[in-house]
Design a protein around this motif. Sequence first.
Motif, PDB file in Angstrom:
ATOM      1  N   CYS A  68       0.683  -1.360  -0.364  1.00  0.00           N
ATOM      2  CA  CYS A  68      -0.233  -0.532   0.494  1.00  0.00           C
ATOM      3  C   CYS A  68       0.647   1.169   0.289  1.00  0.00           C
ATOM      4  N   ASN A  74      -3.370   5.359  -0.284  1.00  0.00           N
ATOM      5  CA  ASN A  74      -3.210   4.875   0.883  1.00  0.00           C
ATOM      6  C   ASN A  74      -1.796   5.461   2.099  1.00  0.00           C
ATOM      7  N   ASN A  77      -2.514   5.866   6.123  1.00  0.00           N
ATOM      8  CA  ASN A  77      -2.327   4.684   6.325  1.00  0.00           C
ATOM      9  C   ASN A  77      -1.882   3.612   6.645  1.00  0.00           C
ATOM     10  N   GLU A 357      -3.671  13.113  -0.389  1.00  0.00           N
ATOM     11  CA  GLU A 357      -4.103  12.252  -0.783  1.00  0.00           C
ATOM     12  C   GLU A 357      -4.713  12.246  -1.625  1.00  0.00           C
TER      13      GLU A 357
END
Length: 468
Positions: A68, A74, A77, A357
Amino acid sequence: MNKIILSILYTSLLIAYIVIDIAFNDELWDVSKSFALSMQKSIPVFEQLVYEFFSDIVFIPPIAAFYCFIYDDNKLNSLLYLSVVVTSVTTNEILKNIYHQARPYMIEPEIKSLKCNSDYGKPSGHSQNSLVMLILMPVLLFPSIKQLRRNKVQVEFQENLDKGESHSGYTIYSIKTSEIRNSQQQVNTNIQSKCKIAMKLMLIIFILLSIVMTGISRIFLGVHSLGQVILGWVWGIYITLMYIFVIHDPLKQYILKLLNPQRNRLEEINHFIPMSFFLLLILLGLSLGLLKLNSLVYYDKQDMSKWIARINECQSTHYTKDSPQILFNSCFQLTAIGAVITGLLVGAMLAQGSYEEGLFNKWRQKLPKMQHFKRLLLLLLPYLFLIPFLFIQSNSVVIQLICKILPLSFGAGFIINGVFPTLLRRFNLQIPGDFLFLCQRKYLLGDQSQNSLYQQIKEYNDQYQHTL
């Protein structure tokens, strides 16, 4: 519900179970012994392979987090996920040094040791960490997984409509056409609903099965008792619930605020770097205190000699009570993994990058394969400098921690958030949406603004449109 109330509720439930665990510790041990012996009466090869798979399943989620971070939007996160996992591992080792309870195979001669873990056993690290990893994986790493099938159905539905439309420049609408479309929409809506429910059920079943099987596998392998496994689950649930419902949202918003290009970060740098090292010193001080407490107060020469003898028998080694690889020494070393978080913080503060993001996937799809390979290489190559630390060996647990575990842990975090973005910028491989995106030096002078970041992105836009 108020976050303070939730914190009090979760903590109260945790304390309540800790009291129950202490009160019924002997009973749980006896039940676990009988359970383990019954499981180990016959050990088919396939059954053992299944248990070993679930015992090692904890290595899969970090790989997913790495994926990821490299190939998905992402990114923040992913780093938060890594930090929670590191926190869980560190917490588990501290708890083991508090409980200082042996593993079943160290005490019970009848229980076979199919794994040879040499640190303390309570609470179970695999049970605790697998629960944290597996539950947080869909929550943090793949929060849109439930939408994948839905999006696919919507695309197929739209394609079917496009094929059925007239392309003569106008569309003839009729009651019949409307009814057909409404019918198609209803059918596809039902498919969406069923697919979403099926995916959710499969995901929940897989997670629950993996968590339960991980705990059972540790009992089967002789390295944990039932009480150790359940306590690991309880701590894992506590950390997971606290993070999801109390910590995650305010922490993420605070980090995004710090990474906003409108802010001057010098004040944050002066604040965060000393604070991160101070917290690391507190962690190491606590761990060192438990190390000395175990070696001076809780150390029973006769019992410890038996435990060490079983460890040596299992691993074909010649460890003593002072060996860094066993019991309280091992727990002391593993708490230094917490230095990963310090490395992440220090790297991010020194890099002074921004994070937007939702931009990364747009640009990633336009990159040629060679660019992807170069970017991955820039992340992995700096880790070669940490390889020499792997070969450091010492009979002193403190020296090994300072010279080996701390540099490895801190370096791993610092490379991700400090070295990697700097190298991407240096070799002109950075793309908008990277974590962290480094603006040119001219944009860092004076007051920063959101427009400066977008101007930088526009320059990259023109550059990539010209070269791709």
